[in-house]
Design a protein around this motif. Structure first.
Motif, PDB file in Angstrom:
ATOM      1  N   LEU A 100      52.537  34.931  31.268  1.00 38.91           N
ATOM      2  CA  LEU A 100      51.164  34.674  31.681  1.00 38.91           C
ATOM      3  C   LEU A 100      50.185  35.369  30.747  1.00 38.91           C
ATOM      4  N   SER A 101      49.079  34.689  30.494  1.00 39.19           N
ATOM      5  CA  SER A 101      48.002  35.318  29.734  1.00 39.19           C
ATOM      6  C   SER A 101      47.219  36.220  30.677  1.00 39.19           C
ATOM      7  N   ALA A 102      46.359  37.045  30.119  1.00 36.99           N
ATOM      8  CA  ALA A 102      45.498  37.891  30.955  1.00 36.99           C
ATOM      9  C   ALA A 102      44.622  37.013  31.842  1.00 36.99           C
ATOM     10  N   ARG A 103      44.153  35.885  31.323  1.00 36.89           N
ATOM     11  CA  ARG A 103      43.347  34.951  32.126  1.00 36.89           C
ATOM     12  C   ARG A 103      44.160  34.413  33.305  1.00 36.89           C
ATOM     13  N   ASP A 104      45.431  34.046  33.066  1.00 40.43           N
ATOM     14  CA  ASP A 104      46.300  33.565  34.148  1.00 40.43           C
ATOM     15  C   ASP A 104      46.434  34.623  35.242  1.00 40.43           C
ATOM     16  N   VAL A 105      46.642  35.880  34.827  1.00 41.69           N
ATOM     17  CA  VAL A 105      46.797  36.967  35.795  1.00 41.69           C
ATOM     18  C   VAL A 105      45.505  37.142  36.586  1.00 41.69           C
ATOM     19  N   CYS A 106      44.364  37.132  35.890  1.00 38.35           N
ATOM     20  CA  CYS A 106      43.062  37.239  36.575  1.00 38.35           C
ATOM     21  C   CYS A 106      42.896  36.117  37.600  1.00 38.35           C
ATOM     22  N   ASP A 107      43.208  34.895  37.191  1.00 43.74           N
ATOM     23  CA  ASP A 107      43.055  33.742  38.092  1.00 43.74           C
ATOM     24  C   ASP A 107      43.926  33.887  39.338  1.00 43.74           C
ATOM     25  N   ARG A 108      45.150  34.355  39.160  1.00 47.03           N
ATOM     26  CA  ARG A 108      46.046  34.502  40.310  1.00 47.03           C
ATOM     27  C   ARG A 108      45.606  35.635  41.236  1.00 47.03           C
ATOM     28  N   ILE A 109      45.095  36.714  40.661  1.00 46.26           N
ATOM     29  CA  ILE A 109      44.568  37.796  41.505  1.00 46.26           C
ATOM     30  C   ILE A 109      43.328  37.298  42.234  1.00 46.26           C
ATOM     31  N   MET A 116      39.441  42.551  44.824  1.00 49.74           N
ATOM     32  CA  MET A 116      40.050  43.477  43.874  1.00 49.74           C
ATOM     33  C   MET A 116      39.424  43.321  42.489  1.00 49.74           C
ATOM     34  N   LEU A 117      39.179  42.102  42.070  1.00 49.16           N
ATOM     35  CA  LEU A 117      38.558  41.877  40.766  1.00 49.16           C
ATOM     36  C   LEU A 117      37.087  42.246  40.775  1.00 49.16           C
ATOM     37  N   PRO A 123      36.934  42.369  34.430  1.00 44.80           N
ATOM     38  CA  PRO A 123      38.290  42.153  34.946  1.00 44.80           C
ATOM     39  C   PRO A 123      39.322  41.806  33.872  1.00 44.80           C
ATOM     40  N   MET A 124      38.928  41.003  32.882  1.00 46.64           N
ATOM     41  CA  MET A 124      39.882  40.636  31.823  1.00 46.64           C
ATOM     42  C   MET A 124      40.343  41.866  31.040  1.00 46.64           C
ATOM     43  N   ALA A 125      39.413  42.749  30.728  1.00 47.74           N
ATOM     44  CA  ALA A 125      39.774  43.972  30.006  1.00 47.74           C
ATOM     45  C   ALA A 125      40.672  44.854  30.871  1.00 47.74           C
ATOM     46  N   SER A 126      40.356  44.937  32.156  1.00 51.11           N
ATOM     47  CA  SER A 126      41.172  45.758  33.062  1.00 51.11           C
ATOM     48  C   SER A 126      42.583  45.205  33.170  1.00 51.11           C
ATOM     49  N   VAL A 127      42.696  43.877  33.311  1.00 48.72           N
ATOM     50  CA  VAL A 127      44.022  43.245  33.409  1.00 48.72           C
ATOM     51  C   VAL A 127      44.796  43.463  32.111  1.00 48.72           C
TER      52      VAL A 127
END
Length: 169
Positions: A100-109, A116-117, A123-127
């Motif tokens: 998963l990309s960082a964007r994918d992880v952000c989207d799922r969270i 949480m986001l 959020p992208m930098a944090s992920v």
């Protein structure tokens, strides 16, 4: 200035001691540290595989097949406080069947826990920071996608799946 006193913030070696012995101790400690780090990485991979197996079985048969202690060990039970950001990223990677990309992880969270986001300015930098930390812990591995972007894969997946190499970001 006498031997052993500080010069420029460091301690000078004391001439009367044999530095060879100190260097040998340091060499041995370095070797042991390297070996322990490798063992930790292998243990973290094994922990990841076992956690993913248990989570997969719980997904198939329901959480009722797990004891309370086991639910806590595989991060499926709330500890009473708000789940941590690292834990959320870890669970997203564990549950994914591909890198998963960082964007994918952000989207799922965002789908599972939007508040949480909201607590993060970027959020992208944090992920991305958390995903890189999981790599350092030996729990995830970086994957280069066909489009040149980075993605991350749970280590338990890395030996058995190559689909992460063609995933899209």
């Amino acid at each position: 200035m006498e031997n052993g006193q500080k010069t420029n913030g460091s301690v000078r070696p004391i001439d009367r001691y044999d530095i060879g012995h100190v260097q040998e101790v340091i060499r041995q400690a370095h070797g042991e540290l390297r070996q322990l780090m490798e063992q930790r990485s292998e243990i973290m991979k094994r922990i990841g595989t076992v956690k993913q197996t248990i989570s997969g079985l719980a997904n198939l048969f329901g959480d009722a097949v797990l004891t309370e202690e086991l639910m806590e060990l595989v991060d499926r039970k709330s500890s009473g406080r708000q789940p941590g950001f690292t834990k959320a990223c870890r669970m997203v990677l564990m549950d994914a069947n591909r890198a998963l990309s960082a964007r994918d992880v952000c989207d799922r969270i965002q789908q599972k826990a939007p508040p949480m986001l909201a607590r993060h300015k970027d959020p992208m930098a944090s992920v991305t920071t958390v995903l890189n930390r999981l790599v350092a812990y030996g729990e995830a591995r970086p994957v280069a996608l066909d489009n040149g972007r980075r993605a991350w894969q749970w280590v338990a997946d890395s030996d058995s799946q190559s689909s992460g190499l063609t995933a899209s970001a």
